[in-house]
Design a protein around this motif. Structure first.
Motif, mmCIF file in Angstrom:
data_model
loop_
_atom_site.group_PDB
_atom_site.id
_atom_site.type_symbol
_atom_site.label_atom_id
_atom_site.label_comp_id
_atom_site.label_asym_id
_atom_site.label_seq_id
_atom_site.Cartn_x
_atom_site.Cartn_y
_atom_site.Cartn_z
ATOM 1 N N ILE A 45 18.974 -17.058 75.450
ATOM 2 C CA ILE A 45 19.653 -18.133 74.742
ATOM 3 C C ILE A 45 20.931 -17.515 74.186
ATOM 4 C CG2 ILE A 45 19.557 -19.726 72.784
ATOM 5 C CD1 ILE A 45 17.596 -20.460 75.035
ATOM 6 N N ALA A 46 22.091 -18.082 74.544
ATOM 7 C CA ALA A 46 23.369 -17.498 74.135
ATOM 8 C C ALA A 46 24.215 -18.544 73.414
ATOM 9 C CB ALA A 46 24.115 -16.964 75.355
ATOM 10 N N PHE A 47 24.818 -18.137 72.298
ATOM 11 C CA PHE A 47 25.682 -19.026 71.533
ATOM 12 C C PHE A 47 26.684 -18.196 70.736
ATOM 13 C CE2 PHE A 47 21.926 -18.180 68.992
ATOM 14 C CZ PHE A 47 22.404 -17.944 67.708
ATOM 15 N N THR A 48 27.730 -18.847 70.261
ATOM 16 C CA THR A 48 28.719 -18.171 69.440
ATOM 17 C C THR A 48 28.655 -18.710 68.018
ATOM 18 O OG1 THR A 48 30.475 -19.755 70.000
ATOM 19 C CG2 THR A 48 30.254 -17.812 71.422
ATOM 20 N N THR A 49 29.098 -17.883 67.089
ATOM 21 C CA THR A 49 29.168 -18.280 65.679
ATOM 22 C C THR A 49 30.182 -17.389 64.990
ATOM 23 O OG1 THR A 49 27.841 -18.828 63.724
ATOM 24 C CG2 THR A 49 27.321 -16.758 64.840
ATOM 25 N N GLY A 50 30.574 -17.760 63.805
ATOM 26 C CA GLY A 50 31.504 -16.939 63.034
ATOM 27 C C GLY A 50 30.884 -15.610 62.643
ATOM 28 N N VAL A 51 31.684 -14.552 62.677
ATOM 29 C CA VAL A 51 31.161 -13.228 62.326
ATOM 30 C C VAL A 51 30.657 -13.172 60.891
ATOM 31 C CG1 VAL A 51 32.509 -11.944 64.026
ATOM 32 C CG2 VAL A 51 33.442 -12.287 61.759
ATOM 33 N N LYS A 52 31.192 -14.035 60.032
ATOM 34 C CA LYS A 52 30.778 -14.046 58.626
ATOM 35 C C LYS A 52 29.773 -15.148 58.319
ATOM 36 C CE LYS A 52 35.027 -11.949 56.979
ATOM 37 N NZ LYS A 52 36.194 -12.074 56.104
ATOM 38 N N SER A 53 29.307 -15.880 59.346
ATOM 39 C CA SER A 53 28.344 -16.955 59.117
ATOM 40 C C SER A 53 27.008 -16.384 58.647
ATOM 41 C CB SER A 53 28.124 -17.764 60.406
ATOM 42 O OG SER A 53 27.412 -16.988 61.351
ATOM 43 N N ALA A 54 26.224 -17.223 58.001
ATOM 44 C CA ALA A 54 24.892 -16.796 57.558
ATOM 45 C C ALA A 54 24.046 -16.350 58.749
ATOM 46 C CB ALA A 54 24.206 -17.924 56.791
ATOM 47 N N LYS A 55 24.153 -17.059 59.884
ATOM 48 C CA LYS A 55 23.381 -16.669 61.075
ATOM 49 C C LYS A 55 23.713 -15.235 61.475
ATOM 50 C CE LYS A 55 24.922 -20.162 63.556
ATOM 51 N NZ LYS A 55 25.636 -20.971 62.579
ATOM 52 N N ALA A 56 25.001 -14.929 61.588
ATOM 53 C CA ALA A 56 25.417 -13.587 62.010
ATOM 54 C C ALA A 56 25.001 -12.534 60.982
ATOM 55 C CB ALA A 56 26.918 -13.554 62.252
ATOM 56 N N ARG A 57 25.223 -12.816 59.720
ATOM 57 C CA ARG A 57 24.835 -11.851 58.670
ATOM 58 C C ARG A 57 23.334 -11.595 58.709
ATOM 59 N NH1 ARG A 57 27.690 -15.307 55.357
ATOM 60 N NH2 ARG A 57 25.804 -15.702 54.155
ATOM 61 N N ASN A 58 22.558 -12.677 58.801
ATOM 62 C CA ASN A 58 21.100 -12.524 58.824
ATOM 63 C C ASN A 58 20.644 -11.718 60.036
ATOM 64 O OD1 ASN A 58 20.981 -14.069 56.514
ATOM 65 N ND2 ASN A 58 20.250 -15.919 57.547
ATOM 66 N N LEU A 59 21.229 -11.997 61.202
ATOM 67 C CA LEU A 59 20.787 -11.321 62.425
ATOM 68 C C LEU A 59 21.244 -9.864 62.496
ATOM 69 C CD1 LEU A 59 21.195 -14.284 64.907
ATOM 70 C CD2 LEU A 59 19.049 -13.244 64.123
ATOM 71 N N ARG A 60 22.334 -9.531 61.836
ATOM 72 C CA ARG A 60 22.730 -8.124 61.755
ATOM 73 C C ARG A 60 21.697 -7.335 60.948
ATOM 74 N NH1 ARG A 60 27.642 -10.064 60.516
ATOM 75 N NH2 ARG A 60 29.038 -10.115 62.292
ATOM 76 N N ARG A 61 21.205 -7.955 59.891
ATOM 77 C CA ARG A 61 20.242 -7.303 59.001
ATOM 78 C C ARG A 61 18.835 -7.299 59.599
ATOM 79 N NH1 ARG A 61 21.722 -10.026 55.294
ATOM 80 N NH2 ARG A 61 20.266 -11.722 55.504
ATOM 81 N N ASN A 62 18.462 -8.405 60.217
ATOM 82 C CA ASN A 62 17.116 -8.565 60.783
ATOM 83 C C ASN A 62 17.283 -9.345 62.091
ATOM 84 O OD1 ASN A 62 14.545 -9.381 61.518
ATOM 85 N ND2 ASN A 62 13.919 -9.932 59.446
ATOM 86 N N PRO A 63 17.156 -8.700 63.234
ATOM 87 C CA PRO A 63 17.459 -9.355 64.514
ATOM 88 C C PRO A 63 16.412 -10.353 65.009
ATOM 89 C CG PRO A 63 16.699 -7.138 64.919
ATOM 90 C CD PRO A 63 16.810 -7.297 63.410
ATOM 91 N N ARG A 64 15.339 -10.557 64.258
ATOM 92 C CA ARG A 64 14.330 -11.524 64.694
ATOM 93 C C ARG A 64 14.856 -12.940 64.534
ATOM 94 N NH1 ARG A 64 9.308 -10.154 61.279
ATOM 95 N NH2 ARG A 64 10.973 -9.815 59.800
ATOM 96 N N ALA A 65 14.680 -13.738 65.598
ATOM 97 C CA ALA A 65 15.161 -15.118 65.578
ATOM 98 C C ALA A 65 14.188 -16.011 66.327
ATOM 99 C CB ALA A 65 16.540 -15.211 66.229
ATOM 100 N N SER A 66 14.270 -17.288 66.008
ATOM 101 C CA SER A 66 13.526 -18.310 66.727
ATOM 102 C C SER A 66 14.496 -19.442 67.025
ATOM 103 C CB SER A 66 12.360 -18.811 65.874
ATOM 104 O OG SER A 66 11.630 -19.790 66.571
ATOM 105 N N VAL A 67 14.426 -19.957 68.248
ATOM 106 C CA VAL A 67 15.275 -21.078 68.648
ATOM 107 C C VAL A 67 14.362 -22.193 69.126
ATOM 108 C CG1 VAL A 67 17.119 -21.867 70.182
ATOM 109 C CG2 VAL A 67 17.085 -19.476 69.399
ATOM 110 N N CYS A 68 14.564 -23.393 68.585
ATOM 111 C CA CYS A 68 13.767 -24.543 68.981
ATOM 112 C C CYS A 68 14.674 -25.594 69.606
ATOM 113 C CB CYS A 68 13.045 -25.132 67.768
ATOM 114 S SG CYS A 68 11.910 -26.482 68.204
ATOM 115 N N VAL A 69 14.233 -26.137 70.735
ATOM 116 C CA VAL A 69 14.931 -27.226 71.418
ATOM 117 C C VAL A 69 13.903 -28.328 71.601
ATOM 118 C CG1 VAL A 69 16.235 -27.902 73.469
ATOM 119 C CG2 VAL A 69 16.386 -25.545 72.616
#
Length: 141
Positions: A45-69
């Motif tokens: 799953i690939a997407f873009t976001t701002g480098v300073k967004s909460a998503k990016a900050r959170n994933l830099r600190r903890n790379p675990r993610a879940s994506v729901c469609v």
């Protein structure tokens, strides 16, 4: 209700303009969820976001993610993808993914315009590589 095969869930998440809902973990360990335009690229799953967004900050600190469609039309279906995220600022990959996503969500006539807008300085590419997938179709059947 039935489980989707890999090919079925790949088709499901790639169909139409359903957004992905990306869940990350904040610095205070609270969950955060946000909608994103995304594409399935090489199984990720690939997407873009701002480098300073909460998503990016959170994933830099903890790379675990879940994506729901999800499909909100009866008999209802959804796919949840759990995995580890990687972040990249590679300009070629950023423009490629942003343009693919723009074509999907805005149409081919606006793909280049939105691809450029969503891949410039201050933007990061996020890839979530599936480790666990929960995919169900016909939930209300």
């Amino acid at each position: 209700m039935q489980k989707m095969t890999t090919d079925e869930w790949h088709s499901f998440v790639s169909a139409g303009t359903r957004s992905g809902k990306v869940a990350t973990v904040g610095s205070d360990n609270t969950p955060m969820i946000a909608p994103v335009w995304f594409v399935l690229d090489g199984g990720d799953i690939a997407f873009t976001t701002g480098v300073k967004s909460a998503k990016a900050r959170n994933l830099r600190r903890n790379p675990r993610a879940s994506v729901c469609v999800a499909d909100d039309i009866p008999p209802f279906s959804y796919v949840e993808i759990r995995g580890l995220a990687t972040l990249s600022e590679d300009p070629d990959e950023l423009i490629r993914i942003a343009t693919l996503a723009a074509a999907r969500y805005m149409g081919p006539d606006k793909a280049e315009e939105y691809g450029r807008r969503n891949s410039g300085p201050g933007v990061v590419l996020i890839r979530v590589r599936p480790e666990k997938v929960h995919a169900l179709s016909g939930i209300a059947d």
